[in-house]
Scaffold this active site. Sequence first.
Site, PDB file in Angstrom:
ATOM      1  N   TYR A 150       0.855  -1.190   0.000  1.00  0.00           N
ATOM      2  CA  TYR A 150       0.000   0.000   0.000  1.00  0.00           C
ATOM      3  C   TYR A 150       0.888   1.237   0.000  1.00  0.00           C
ATOM      4  CZ  TYR A 150      -3.367   3.534   1.570  1.00  0.00           C
ATOM      5  OH  TYR A 150      -4.152   4.655   1.675  1.00  0.00           O
ATOM      6  N   ASP A 245       9.323   2.761   0.044  1.00  0.00           N
ATOM      7  CA  ASP A 245       8.251   3.459   0.761  1.00  0.00           C
ATOM      8  C   ASP A 245       8.334   3.019   2.221  1.00  0.00           C
ATOM      9  OD1 ASP A 245       6.031   4.581   1.835  1.00  0.00           O
ATOM     10  OD2 ASP A 245       4.592   3.679   0.452  1.00  0.00           O
ATOM     11  N   LYS A 273       4.014   8.766   9.047  1.00  0.00           N
ATOM     12  CA  LYS A 273       3.685   8.159  10.337  1.00  0.00           C
ATOM     13  C   LYS A 273       4.598   8.615  11.491  1.00  0.00           C
ATOM     14  CE  LYS A 273       0.720   4.700   8.434  1.00  0.00           C
ATOM     15  NZ  LYS A 273       0.846   4.177   7.087  1.00  0.00           N
TER      16      LYS A 273
HETATM   17  C1  LIG Z   1       0.325   4.732   5.757  1.00  0.00           C
HETATM   18  C2  LIG Z   1       1.092   4.519   4.521  1.00  0.00           C
HETATM   19  C3  LIG Z   1       1.004   5.382   3.409  1.00  0.00           C
HETATM   20  C4  LIG Z   1       0.016   6.517   3.361  1.00  0.00           C
HETATM   21  O1  LIG Z   1       0.290   7.474   4.322  1.00  0.00           O
HETATM   22  P1  LIG Z   1      -0.898   8.496   4.744  1.00  0.00           P
HETATM   23  O2  LIG Z   1      -0.248   9.391   5.744  1.00  0.00           O
HETATM   24  O3  LIG Z   1      -1.992   7.663   5.284  1.00  0.00           O
HETATM   25  O4  LIG Z   1      -1.279   9.214   3.494  1.00  0.00           O
HETATM   26  C5  LIG Z   1       1.838   5.162   2.332  1.00  0.00           C
HETATM   27  N1  LIG Z   1       2.712   4.147   2.319  1.00  0.00           N
HETATM   28  C6  LIG Z   1       2.829   3.298   3.357  1.00  0.00           C
HETATM   29  C7  LIG Z   1       3.844   2.218   3.302  1.00  0.00           C
HETATM   30  C8  LIG Z   1       2.018   3.459   4.477  1.00  0.00           C
HETATM   31  O5  LIG Z   1       2.122   2.587   5.493  1.00  0.00           O
END
Ligand SMILES: *Cc1c(COP(=O)(O)O)cnc(C)c1O
Length: 435
Positions: A150, A245, A273
């Site tokens: 994701y 990511d 995060k």
């Molecule tokens: C949470 C998450 C996102 C999205 O971040 P948001 O702050 O919710 O937009 C993107 N990539 C990864 C790996 C994530 O865990």
Amino acid sequence: MITKQQISRNTSEKLFEEAKQYFPGGVNSPVRAFKSVDGAPLFIKKGKGHQIWDEDGNYFTDFCCSWGPLILGHAHQGVLDKVTAALQNGSSFGTPTVLENELGKLILDRNPFIDKIRFVSSGTEAVMSALRLARGITGRKKVVKFEGCYHGHVDSMLVKAGSGLATLGTSSSAGVPEEYANETLVLPLNDVEALHECFKEYAEEIACVIIEPIPANNGLLLQDKSFLQELRQVCTDNCTLLIFDEVISGFRVGFNGAAGLYNIDPDIITYGKILGGGLPVGAYGAKNGFMSRVAPDGPVYQAGTLSGNPVAMAAGIAQLSECAKEGFYEDQEARTKEFASKINAHAAARGYDFEMVHIGSIFWLSFAGKKRITKADQIDPDMSMFKHLFASLLERGVYIGPSGYEVGFVSAAHSREVLASAAEAFCESLDEIYS
Ligand SMILES: *Cc1c(COP(=O)(O)O)cnc(C)c1O
């Protein structure tokens, strides 16, 4: 024995009914709606340390931790102090502030993988900007992602795999034009052969490969280090950029995230995060040669009214200062390992086909005899056991994210005592759902 509590949700139910009049599904982010577990979502009133209290007065040991950001737990004193002080000076100026320098320095001084960083306001924004940068640098269009990873709700990332090895993406969201989805190639995780097949066909067109090096948004799909190394090599050989990511794994499995843990040097890294200490902050970073392509130095445009917001920077500084202390991550990992080991030993002794899979201070509840798995399609789609466990844990004062595909997080506020008692609750709940 953990004393069971009868969970009353009268207030949460009432608030949820009201919320449905204001927001689609009553929420401002879909997973909060409790669609995969029973009952109304709990409206949380406050949190302190490892605990949260809901509007009905129930309280829980929280393993959701805002889906990852709160590695120090709720309302950490250091974060509170720093945020309050910043806020008293005004909440936003749209000018540079010294707090941006402080957080930038705190990160870059310790991170050999990136030279420069750009702060944004969410993980999604970080990914969106990193993809644009990769396309801007390479002049290519296609991006490769992996099934089960994701990357936020960026148009081109809302794409699922079809069948076959390298599949042209079809979107998993309405509103994403086919033309965008077609620029995304989706591969199975941990599969070197599929990777080579894909590059054989599309190498010249691929701007970047994006991966969660520790995929943790769809179960916990721990990759072989050799796969990640091969991925690095293939990208280098084909002048394709590798994006890690690290919105979840960054500052979670170590100060330098998965790049540091596996010692693999990606071209661009995204963060979010934990970086914001509970306030909305994301970031992307790379070596100087790549970051010089970002506006105003270079032609890749990216901006934000609230980017580098001083209050959010303050929260990030306070949180990451704690994370940067000697032994912080070793301690996080040791406590998590003890916690998981107790539960796994109990499950094994009773013959339950359950395993708490974990890395660093992330854990995932795997049912149906699946031990460590590496690919999205290996997850058992039957989430009924998760649903029962979720309800049973609530009664024993333990809150986990309300979906079996989501991981849990241990914070620094989850002391050995707290974890021992939570492990007991897990064991009793497992006994209940497997009986
Ligand atoms: C949470 C998450 C996102 C999205 O971040 P948001 O702050 O919710 O937009 C993107 N990539 C990864 C790996 C994530 O865990």
